[in-house]
Design a protein around this motif. Structure first.
Motif, mmCIF file in Angstrom:
data_model
loop_
_atom_site.group_PDB
_atom_site.id
_atom_site.type_symbol
_atom_site.label_atom_id
_atom_site.label_comp_id
_atom_site.label_asym_id
_atom_site.label_seq_id
_atom_site.Cartn_x
_atom_site.Cartn_y
_atom_site.Cartn_z
ATOM 1 N N VAL A 45 0.925 -1.296 0.016
ATOM 2 C CA VAL A 45 0.056 0.121 -0.089
ATOM 3 C C VAL A 45 0.785 1.057 -0.146
ATOM 4 C CG1 VAL A 45 -1.862 1.101 1.274
ATOM 5 C CG2 VAL A 45 -1.937 -1.232 1.235
ATOM 6 N N SER A 46 1.716 1.092 0.834
ATOM 7 C CA SER A 46 2.802 2.369 0.972
ATOM 8 C C SER A 46 3.484 2.697 -0.418
ATOM 9 C CB SER A 46 3.723 2.458 2.040
ATOM 10 O OG SER A 46 4.368 1.317 2.098
ATOM 11 N N ILE A 47 3.839 1.634 -1.101
ATOM 12 C CA ILE A 47 4.493 1.627 -2.366
ATOM 13 C C ILE A 47 3.454 2.286 -3.321
ATOM 14 C CG2 ILE A 47 5.489 0.542 -4.201
ATOM 15 C CD1 ILE A 47 6.954 -1.392 -2.178
ATOM 16 N N ALA A 48 2.310 1.710 -3.120
ATOM 17 C CA ALA A 48 1.373 2.407 -4.254
ATOM 18 C C ALA A 48 1.186 3.530 -4.165
ATOM 19 C CB ALA A 48 -0.018 1.245 -3.948
ATOM 20 N N ILE A 49 0.925 4.135 -2.920
ATOM 21 C CA ILE A 49 0.847 5.709 -2.560
ATOM 22 C C ILE A 49 2.091 6.390 -3.101
ATOM 23 C CG2 ILE A 49 0.701 7.305 -0.820
ATOM 24 C CD1 ILE A 49 -0.619 5.091 0.864
ATOM 25 N N TYR A 50 3.286 5.849 -2.980
ATOM 26 C CA TYR A 50 4.468 6.632 -3.271
ATOM 27 C C TYR A 50 4.227 6.496 -5.031
ATOM 28 C CZ TYR A 50 9.260 6.990 -4.572
ATOM 29 O OH TYR A 50 10.644 7.703 -4.991
ATOM 30 N N SER A 51 4.089 5.653 -5.649
ATOM 31 C CA SER A 51 3.873 5.562 -7.123
ATOM 32 C C SER A 51 2.686 6.626 -7.356
ATOM 33 C CB SER A 51 3.764 4.214 -7.717
ATOM 34 O OG SER A 51 4.364 3.191 -6.864
ATOM 35 N N ALA A 52 1.593 6.693 -6.953
ATOM 36 C CA ALA A 52 0.661 7.331 -7.168
ATOM 37 C C ALA A 52 0.811 8.853 -7.195
ATOM 38 C CB ALA A 52 -0.859 7.291 -6.325
ATOM 39 N N VAL A 53 1.552 9.273 -5.897
ATOM 40 C CA VAL A 53 2.052 10.611 -5.938
ATOM 41 C C VAL A 53 3.131 10.947 -6.954
ATOM 42 C CG1 VAL A 53 3.231 12.270 -4.185
ATOM 43 C CG2 VAL A 53 1.506 10.728 -3.440
ATOM 44 N N GLU A 54 3.913 10.065 -7.190
ATOM 45 C CA GLU A 54 4.788 10.293 -8.230
ATOM 46 C C GLU A 54 4.300 10.620 -9.550
ATOM 47 O OE1 GLU A 54 9.128 9.118 -8.486
ATOM 48 O OE2 GLU A 54 8.262 10.740 -7.160
ATOM 49 N N ALA A 55 3.095 9.760 -9.680
ATOM 50 C CA ALA A 55 2.207 10.050 -11.102
ATOM 51 C C ALA A 55 1.624 11.080 -11.145
ATOM 52 C CB ALA A 55 1.519 9.011 -11.393
ATOM 53 N N LEU A 56 1.384 11.867 -10.001
ATOM 54 C CA LEU A 56 0.593 13.085 -9.770
ATOM 55 C C LEU A 56 -0.758 12.579 -9.553
ATOM 56 C CD1 LEU A 56 2.327 15.814 -11.732
ATOM 57 C CD2 LEU A 56 2.498 15.493 -9.329
ATOM 58 N N ASP A 57 -1.264 11.371 -9.332
ATOM 59 C CA ASP A 57 -2.631 10.922 -9.371
ATOM 60 C C ASP A 57 -2.950 11.068 -7.874
ATOM 61 O OD1 ASP A 57 -4.996 9.540 -9.272
ATOM 62 O OD2 ASP A 57 -3.995 7.678 -10.061
ATOM 63 N N TYR A 58 -3.351 11.940 -7.570
ATOM 64 C CA TYR A 58 -3.553 12.319 -5.954
ATOM 65 C C TYR A 58 -4.946 11.598 -5.539
ATOM 66 C CZ TYR A 58 0.212 15.826 -5.233
ATOM 67 O OH TYR A 58 1.330 16.290 -5.017
ATOM 68 N N THR A 59 -5.983 11.416 -6.385
ATOM 69 C CA THR A 59 -7.035 10.879 -6.010
ATOM 70 C C THR A 59 -6.823 9.444 -5.691
ATOM 71 O OG1 THR A 59 -7.903 12.092 -8.051
ATOM 72 C CG2 THR A 59 -9.434 10.454 -6.893
ATOM 73 N N THR A 60 -6.093 8.486 -6.408
ATOM 74 C CA THR A 60 -5.432 7.296 -5.901
ATOM 75 C C THR A 60 -4.897 7.449 -4.397
ATOM 76 O OG1 THR A 60 -5.192 6.938 -8.129
ATOM 77 C CG2 THR A 60 -4.755 5.159 -6.711
#
Lengths: 224, 203
Positions: free
Chosen positions: B159-174
């Motif tokens: 989950v934490s890695i998923a959050i990290y990737s999402a923020v990297e991709a500027l996908d703040y909703t996810t």
């Protein structure tokens, strides 16, 4: 008869000193050990119980050798038949009063536990945990727990010093009553002259690990 | 990852067997090595995970001290295999197991153990009598950390890695969704475990 001769180096606040005690106790005698803090009173009890080891000497209780440095005998503390009452009760907080008293019995005897509880006026509280008890009640349970083993020797380490004076008076009378009815030789460490005057057959006055004087309470207390 | 639950299960089992004697040693031993052992046990909680991971990688790879031994014994690599991750997971979580247990052992009043001795009980029974007092509590505490602390490889870490990737991709909703789920899950399990702890508390 209980005989002991004990030597141990102690580390006091005012420098080290040698504890050197030799003494005999008659059947069913009540000894009160007095002396300033750090004079070796508690160490004496702990050595008799086997919680601490003397450097030299012997302990003989009713013909049974518990410790003899010359012959290399050192009976493990679990096998020494003592009842030990601690200053701060040391009751097991997870056990009921009933279980606390039954815990150390050689043969579990629920009827005997009930008798003891009744004798101390604690029968109604038998299923309660120690945390709901007053200090005086706790110490009463601790005393019963030690007596329930029917030990050859009862050791009391300042059992009254944590109690308020009124409770101490009542419990002092009960200790006297119990000791008489159980007929167990008893050594009680204390700070209080009152304990000595009302309980002791003989008083042992310690100073820096040596016996300073010994005898009837009045003789010892009023001559020094 | 395919085995998050398996990993957390075995990590917990191994930590129990490793942690109890270790904590017992730390609580009661007067050896001069106690402080050193305590420091080593605490290392994973103060070292950045990357430093720990780097050294573990060095030790566990085919040429490494442990890895080569393992390779000779079982003919396969530790790194990138379940056993390797398990070792890393155990080492990483060691302080979380040992610290509360040590505190538990230390909190058993010495006079209760002595009282038990004078009542004719063996050393084992005496220590056990005392340990029972704190054990349930300690275990609960450990559960909290292990369950919620984000230490379970492939479960919370994913989950934490998923959050990290999402923020990297500027996908703040996810990122918001994942974070909120993790936050609520943490609050819920912490509350549940503290409630249980209080109920177990014997004093």
């Amino acid at each position: 008869m209980i005989r002991f001769s004990l030597k141990k180096k102690l580390y006091g606040a005012q420098g080290d000193f040698l504890l050197e005690l030799e003494f005999e106790i008659e059947e069913n005698e009540f000894i009160v050990v007095l002396g300033p803090s750090g004079s070796g009173k508690t160490t004496l009890l702990r050595m008799l119980a086997g919680l601490e080891k003397p450097e030299e000497g012997y302990i003989e209780v009713k013909g049974e050798v518990w410790y003899d440095s010359k012959r290399g005998i050192n009976l493990p503390l679990q096998k020494r038949d003592v009842g030990f009452v601690f200053q701060d009760y040391a009751l097991f907080p997870n056990m009921s009063l009933f279980e606390n008293i039954a815990f150390g019995m050689k043969k579990k005897d629920p009827q005997r536990v009930m008798e003891l509880l009744k004798l101390a006026g604690l029968k109604q509280l038998k299923d309660k945990k120690p945390s709901v008890l007053s200090g005086g009640q706790k110490q009463r349970v601790a005393l019963l727990r030690a007596l329930a083993r029917e030990p050859k020797l009862l050791l009391l380490d300042e059992p009254l010093s944590a109690l308020d004076p009124e409770t101490a008076i009542i419990l002092r009378e009960e200790i006297k009553k119990f000791q008489r009815s159980f007929n167990i030789p008893t050594i009680m460490v204390s700070h209080s002259r009152q304990d000595a005057l009302s309980l002791a057959g003989r008083v042992l006055l310690l100073s820096e690990g040596k016996i300073k004087s010994v005898g009837k309470p009045k003789d010892v207390l009023y001559s020094s | 990852m395919a085995y998050p639950l398996e990993l957390s299960f075995w990590t917990t089992i191994i930590l129990l067997f490793l942690g109890i004697p270790l904590a017992y040693f730390l609580a009661y031993s007067r050896s001069r090595y106690t402080s050193l052992v305590e420091a080593l046990v605490s290392l994973p909680s103060v070292l950045p995970p990357t430093v720990l991971g780097f050294y573990l990688l060095l030790a566990l790879n085919k040429e490494g001290f442990i890895g080569s031994l393992w390779y000779r014994l079982f003919g396969k690599q530790l790194v990138f295999h379940f056993e390797g991750i398990l070792i890393a997971s155990v080492i990483y979580s060691l302080p979380m197991m040992v610290h509360p247990l040590t505190a538990g052992f230390r909190s058993v009043p010495k006079n209760l153990i002595e009282a038990s001795y004078t009542l004719g009980k063996s050393k084992k029974v005496s220590v056990l009598t005392g340990v029972v007092l704190s054990f349930a509590h300690t275990l609960g505490e450990f559960g909290v950390v292990l369950m919620v602390g984000g230490n379970i490889e492939g479960e919370t870490r994913v989950v934490s890695i998923a959050i990290y990737s999402a923020v990297e991709a500027l996908d703040y909703t996810t990122a918001h969704v994942y974070s909120l789920v993790l936050l609520l899950f943490s609050v819920f399990s912490l509350t549940a475990l503290y409630v249980l702890n209080r109920r177990w508390s014997l004093l």
